[in-house]
Design an enzyme around this catalytic site. Structure first.
Site, PDB file in Angstrom:
ATOM      1  N   SER A  42     -17.605  14.888  89.722  1.00 62.57           N
ATOM      2  CA  SER A  42     -18.760  15.101  90.608  1.00 62.57           C
ATOM      3  C   SER A  42     -19.224  16.546  90.653  1.00 62.57           C
ATOM      4  O   SER A  42     -20.351  16.815  91.072  1.00 62.57           O
ATOM      5  CB  SER A  42     -18.416  14.644  92.027  1.00 62.57           C
ATOM      6  OG  SER A  42     -17.270  15.311  92.518  1.00 62.57           O
ATOM      7  N   ASP A 347     -20.135  18.762 101.788  1.00 58.98           N
ATOM      8  CA  ASP A 347     -19.789  17.492 102.428  1.00 58.98           C
ATOM      9  C   ASP A 347     -18.287  17.267 102.581  1.00 58.98           C
ATOM     10  O   ASP A 347     -17.851  16.134 102.762  1.00 58.98           O
ATOM     11  CB  ASP A 347     -20.402  16.331 101.633  1.00 58.98           C
ATOM     12  CG  ASP A 347     -19.910  16.293 100.187  1.00 58.98           C
ATOM     13  OD1 ASP A 347     -19.076  17.134  99.821  1.00 58.98           O
ATOM     14  OD2 ASP A 347     -20.373  15.418  99.422  1.00 58.98           O
ATOM     15  N   HIS A 350     -17.550  18.869  98.090  1.00 57.95           N
ATOM     16  CA  HIS A 350     -18.374  19.546  97.093  1.00 57.95           C
ATOM     17  C   HIS A 350     -19.011  20.817  97.642  1.00 57.95           C
ATOM     18  O   HIS A 350     -19.149  20.992  98.857  1.00 57.95           O
ATOM     19  CB  HIS A 350     -19.476  18.592  96.602  1.00 57.95           C
ATOM     20  CG  HIS A 350     -18.948  17.261  96.159  1.00 57.95           C
ATOM     21  ND1 HIS A 350     -19.031  16.128  96.948  1.00 57.95           N
ATOM     22  CD2 HIS A 350     -18.302  16.900  95.025  1.00 57.95           C
ATOM     23  CE1 HIS A 350     -18.466  15.116  96.316  1.00 57.95           C
ATOM     24  NE2 HIS A 350     -18.007  15.552  95.147  1.00 57.95           N
TER      25      HIS A 350
END
Length: 384
Positions: A42, A347, A350
């Site tokens: 991610s 969040d 990240h």
């Protein structure tokens, strides 16, 4: 007295020659990367996992895109800044069938990806089914099918890379964090997680070799960041020893061990792949500096998620960024903080666009690379 013209010329030539000797990078030519092919999780996913399962919700993407853009951040990622710096468009995710353009590369990264095969996968588990082996398989298929389309695909041929791009492209990698997380979430001891690292790194090396066999020559490889500084680790493991930067020391030590083994593996890869230019990039040190010198760089609330809900770190099991949850009978939308540009974490997992931009600005000149080659010269295997 004025210096004779001939002597002045000799002096200038001497200075130029000394600069070349003392700064060998200046003697290298910038690389002409026509494309980027990215592999990872991610930290560099530009829409792969969201396209495969559930698209990101607002407020994801609010800073730069003003809408969810398939990125697990409020805006751009390091890979976006890399593409822009090389004069290339943002990478389309390989798994995103809508509005994709692969002319200048493709992104095989997906959120929650691991290097080794995960034991539990989305949608019933925690990790992406598209682990690094799968990303390699997708890339191999992409080379073959894109060139068929290039020759026979009518209007779609203009959305595919040229055949020679595969050898000339920059190949970027950012993966490993989820392998460590897999150990932590499985209640493995730190010793057990460390014991799993050599096999993880070995699988990484195998994939690099396989991608090399397909024509790749220029590799830009990020190590993993200080996982112990992330809100989700701090909230999930509150008993962990905290260091002077407010980070969970044992978890960072595991990340450092992973990075050590990764760097040693790259040393061996350079021997095994003599035609490759492999740059190891120490993003760990750059990211950790955000926590040790925040005022210097204008960041605040370092370990608190910008988009989250509950607890000391604004992160809890109640809900994730973008969710609407019920708390004491009231519906609450989990939105972003007032100033994402002053936050490090987005969040809980990240980084914000501001932090990603900071990291890119520090790593692109080559100061944190081995060899110390700038991003724009990453097609060179050495300085001379």
């Amino acid at each position: 007295m004025a210096m004779p013209v001939f002597s002045l010329y000799c002096f200038c030539m001497f200075v130029l020659c000394c600069d070349t000797v003392l700064n060998p990078v200046s003697a290298l030519q910038s690389c002409d990367f026509p494309a980027i092919f990215n592999f990872g999780d991610s930290n560099s996913d530009t829409g792969g996992l969201p396209a495969a399962f559930n698209w990101t919700n607002p407020p994801y993407g609010e800073t730069s895109f003003h809408m969810p853009a398939g990125r697990y951040s409020d805006g751009r990622l390091i890979i976006d800044f890399i593409a822009t710096s090389l004069g290339l468009p943002f990478l389309s995710a390989y798994l995103n069938s809508l509005g994709t353009n692969f002319t200048n590369g493709a992104n095989f990264a997906t959120g929650a990806s691991t290097t080794a095969p995960p034991h539990s996968v989305i949608p019933v588990g925690r990790y992406s089914p598209f682990y690094l082996d799968a990303q390699y398989w997708q890339f191999a298929q992409f080379i073959y099918r894109s060139q068929i389309i290039k020759k026979t695909g009518a209007i779609y041929k203009n959305l595919m890379p040229e055949e020679e791009y595969f050898q000339k492209a920059l190949y970027t990698f950012d993966i490993g964090q989820n392998d460590l997380d897999h150990g932590f979430s499985s209640n493995m001891s730190m010793e057990e997680v460390n014991a799993s690292v050599p096999e993880i790194v070995n699988r990484f090396s195998t994939n690099i070799k396989n991608i090399y066999k397909l024509g790749a020559r220029s590799f830009w490889i990020h190590n993993t960041g200080p996982i112990g500084c992330l809100p989700y680790i701090l909230a999930t493991f509150p008993a962990a020893q905290i260091d002077s930067a407010g980070c969970a020391r044992p978890y960072n030590e595991v990340a450092q061990y992973f990075n050590y083994r990764l760097k040693m593996a790259i040393v061996q890869l350079r021997k095994d792949l003599p035609l490759a230019a492999i740059t190891y990039v120490d993003v760990y040190s750059v990211k950790y500096s955000l926590y040790t010198e925040p005022q210097k760089y204008g960041f605040e609330h370092l370990h608190v998620a910008c988009c989250g809900y509950g607890g000391k770190y604004n992160f809890s099991s109640v809900g994730n960024c973008g969710d609407t949850v019920s708390v004491n009978g009231s519906k609450i939308f989990i939105g972003s903080c007032e100033r994402p540009s002053a936050r490090v974490n987005w969040d809980g997992f990240h980084y914000t666009e501001a932090a990603n931009k900071f990291v890119f600005d520090r790593i692109s000149p080559g100061e944190f690379s081995d060899p110390p080659i700038p991003l724009s010269m990453a097609c060179h295997s050495k300085l001379d």
